[in-house]
Design an enzyme around this catalytic site. Structure first.
Site, mmCIF file in Angstrom:
data_model
loop_
_atom_site.group_PDB
_atom_site.id
_atom_site.type_symbol
_atom_site.label_atom_id
_atom_site.label_comp_id
_atom_site.label_asym_id
_atom_site.label_seq_id
_atom_site.Cartn_x
_atom_site.Cartn_y
_atom_site.Cartn_z
ATOM 1 C CE1 TYR A 1 -3.449 -2.654 0.142
ATOM 2 C CE2 TYR A 1 -2.907 -3.029 2.437
ATOM 3 C CZ TYR A 1 -3.601 -3.385 1.298
ATOM 4 O OH TYR A 1 -4.449 -4.459 1.322
ATOM 5 C CB SER B 1 -5.188 -5.198 6.125
ATOM 6 O OG SER B 1 -6.102 -5.570 5.119
ATOM 7 C CE1 TYR B 2 -1.458 -9.461 -0.188
ATOM 8 C CE2 TYR B 2 0.615 -8.505 0.543
ATOM 9 C CZ TYR B 2 -0.078 -9.392 -0.253
ATOM 10 O OH TYR B 2 0.605 -10.234 -1.105
ATOM 11 C CD1 TRP C 1 -13.553 -1.390 -4.149
ATOM 12 C CD2 TRP C 1 -12.797 -2.415 -2.318
ATOM 13 N NE1 TRP C 1 -12.991 -0.433 -3.334
ATOM 14 C CE2 TRP C 1 -12.518 -1.035 -2.200
ATOM 15 C CE3 TRP C 1 -12.424 -3.265 -1.285
ATOM 16 C CZ2 TRP C 1 -11.885 -0.503 -1.090
ATOM 17 C CZ3 TRP C 1 -11.790 -2.735 -0.173
ATOM 18 C CH2 TRP C 1 -11.523 -1.369 -0.086
ATOM 19 C CG ASP D 1 -11.420 -8.111 10.113
ATOM 20 O OD1 ASP D 1 -11.480 -7.228 9.235
ATOM 21 O OD2 ASP D 1 -10.591 -9.031 10.098
ATOM 22 C CG HIS E 1 -10.320 -4.503 7.795
ATOM 23 N ND1 HIS E 1 -9.922 -5.816 7.911
ATOM 24 C CD2 HIS E 1 -9.424 -3.917 6.947
ATOM 25 C CE1 HIS E 1 -8.849 -6.026 7.162
ATOM 26 N NE2 HIS E 1 -8.528 -4.900 6.569
#
Length: 547
Positions: free
Chosen positions: A39, A108-109, A154, A233, A266
């Site tokens: 990101y 997250s990732y 998405w 989440d 999340h």
């Protein structure tokens, strides 16, 4: 604070990945905290996290993952992060400013990159702290038990390029109705998104997904680990399965394994109010402080935070208090079956569907029609979509629909606590060769609000496992087991337990077109007549882990 920006770290195949390095003033060397992200590491320049780690005496390394932003190579999400993670950890440990101890952080990732690196067991990696991420792409990340998630589509489109793309739509609920689903990238203006098309080419849990999964490598993860998640989440169910699997694989390993699970979406612990529920001031935790306290205990031998004394720290919703637990599910939890029934019909909240500890039901079946052109909507829950907030939200707008069956218990006279995995054993038949069934657990409050707790989806073609597709014979009754995820909740006196049974939750889950054709290439949906059986011969039931 000293810093070195855009330092290129060599990988074993010669590709170089870009790192920003920040460290305390002084001679060092220091333990290093590593965050690997697709990101854009430059986005962390204004984040408080690097400075907090540096102030705590760590060198903080952020890296653009392969094929993203300043790093070389080609980006293939959820693949190759084990090799690049291993090589990066080794490279960091060998730098003169590092004392040989490396830990990892991120949500997250970047949580995935931690699991992947730990699977390779690089010797300098002492601890990982992955947040809001699961470990099985086909079951728990991109798909849900084999059902494509709207968030998967998405995410792939927004993150498919070398740099972060702008969101190409402000109405994803409309975009996700595109048929065939394979053309959805064209629907938002891209010729073809290779990442998405590769995923579409693997509609079952085949060797492609097995190779990406962290699950087979649980036994190789020896680093200390602190997992952090939220009940609402998108990856909550998978994270709890990951904790249970890691616990079993590690046996009596000395390195600690901890989990903190709060009433969040999340974005963990950002607010005490999630969806329609205020969980009180205790719902807020200093997650960053807990994470650094855990890492300090591993690297420096300090006392860990008191909140991490037990293997699990879970928030018991309803009671709105934290509980320390030793394992998941808790050994003291007992399975309690609540049988589905009705006198006339369970269609909608205005029907007379019942949940009872006894199997007697005046009527033996309920019926509804699932039309993919008019799916039941996503309302809160464990969703990750730009236009659908997650969380506990009143489900009555969906429960007014005739294609949503509502089975409700009597008013409770005393508290009923549940903690663990929630299951639905459903006897069902359909006019379609393939369809979906969804079970959703709700707490019906005295004022009538029906607040969702957890849910799960079963695509019937995967009823014998996600590695193969087995169609149904229309009209035949099948015993189906639906995994409804995990929760920790106290139903209070005056409340009622409700189970919803339906066949869609759109756009969180991609619609089943009921044809039995290719999920990504079918263009013509058909309606399906669904029958839920709750007779002595076919006793459908909700199974709750009661504590």
């Amino acid at each position: 604070m000293k810093q070195m920006m855009s330092v290129m770290a060599p990988m074993r195949d010669g590709v170089r990945l870009s790192c920003d390095i920040r460290m305390p003033d002084g001679a060092g060397p220091f333990p290093a905290a590593l965050l690997r992200t697709p990101y854009n590491k430059a986005m962390l320049t204004t984040s408080p996290e690097p400075a907090a780690f540096v102030n705590a005496g760590y060198a903080f390394v952020t890296q653009d993952t392969r094929g993203k932003h300043e790093s070389g190579g080609e980006y293939t999400p959820f693949r190759g992060e084990d090799v690049d993670g291993y090589d990066t950890v080794m490279w960091v440990a060998e730098q003169p400013w590092c004392d040989g101890n490396v830990v990892m952080t991120g949500a997250s990732y970047p949580g995935w990159t931690q699991f992947a690196a730990a699977k390779g067991a690089p010797p300098p990696l002492r601890a990982i702290t992955p947040s809001v991420m699961a470990t099985d792409p086909f079951r728990d990340v991109l798909f849900s038990n084999g059902v494509p998630r709207g968030s998967m589509i998405w995410w792939a489109i927004v993150n498919g390029g070398r740099s972060q793309r702008g969101d190409p739509s402000d109405n994803w609920a409309e975009v996700l109705t595109t048929l065939p689903l394979r053309d959805i990238d064209k629907a938002v203006g891209y010729d073809r998104e290779p990442i998405l098309q590769e995923w579409f080419d693997h509609p079952t849990g085949d060797a492609f997904w097995e190779a990406a999964s962290i699950v087979p490598g649980y036994g190789d993860i020896t680093a200390a680990a602190l997992l952090i998640g939220g009940w609402y989440d998108v990856f909550s169910a998978g994270l709890m399965r990951a904790f249970a699997g890691l616990t079993a694989a590690r046996g009596g390993a000395d390195n600690p394994l901890r989990l903190v699970m709060g009433p969040w979406g999340h974005s963990a612990a950002e607010s005490r109010v999630v969806g329609h529920v205020d969980f009180g001031p205790g719902a807020l935790l200093d997650i960053a402080g807990l994470r650094r306290g855990f890492l300090d205990a591993v690297v420096r031998g300090t006392n860990p935070p008191a909140e991490l004394a037990a293997p699990l720290r879970v928030f018991m919703m309803g009671a709105n208090e934290w509980r320390n637990e030793q394992e998941w599910p808790p050994a003291r939890a007992t399975s309690a079956a609540f049988h589905l029934g009705c006198a006339t019909a369970a269609n909608s909240m205005h029907g007379d569907g019942t949940l009872s500890r006894t199997a007697a039901s005046p009527r033996e079946t309920d019926e509804y029609t699932y039309d993919p052109l008019n799916p039941a909507p996503t309302i809160g829950g464990a969703a990750l979509l730009p236009d659908r907030p997650p969380g506990p939200i009143d489900q009555r707008p969906a429960e007014r629909r005739d294609d949503v069956l509502c089975y409700t218990s009597d008013v409770l006279d005393e508290p009923l606590g549940i903690m663990g995995f929630v299951k639905l054993e459903l006897y069902a038949s359909s006019s379609a060769p393939d369809t979906d069934f969804i079970g959703r657990l709700c707490d019906v409050r005295p004022d009538g609000r029906s607040i969702n707790l957890c849910d799960g989806i079963l695509r019937t073609r995967f009823r014998e496992g996600t590695d193969k597709e087995v169609m149904m014979t229309p009209g035949e009754v099948y015993r189906l087991e639906a995994d409804m995820g995990s929760t920790a909740h106290a139903f209070l006196p005056g409340h009622r337990i409700r189970l919803e049974v339906t066949s869609s939750c759109f756009p969180r889950f991609m619609r089943n077109l009921n044809t039995g054709g290719s999920v990504f290439d079918e263009t013509t949906p058909m309606a399906a007549k669904q029958t839920i059986h709750h007779s002595a011969q076919f006793p459908s039931k909700l199974i709750l882990p009661v504590v």
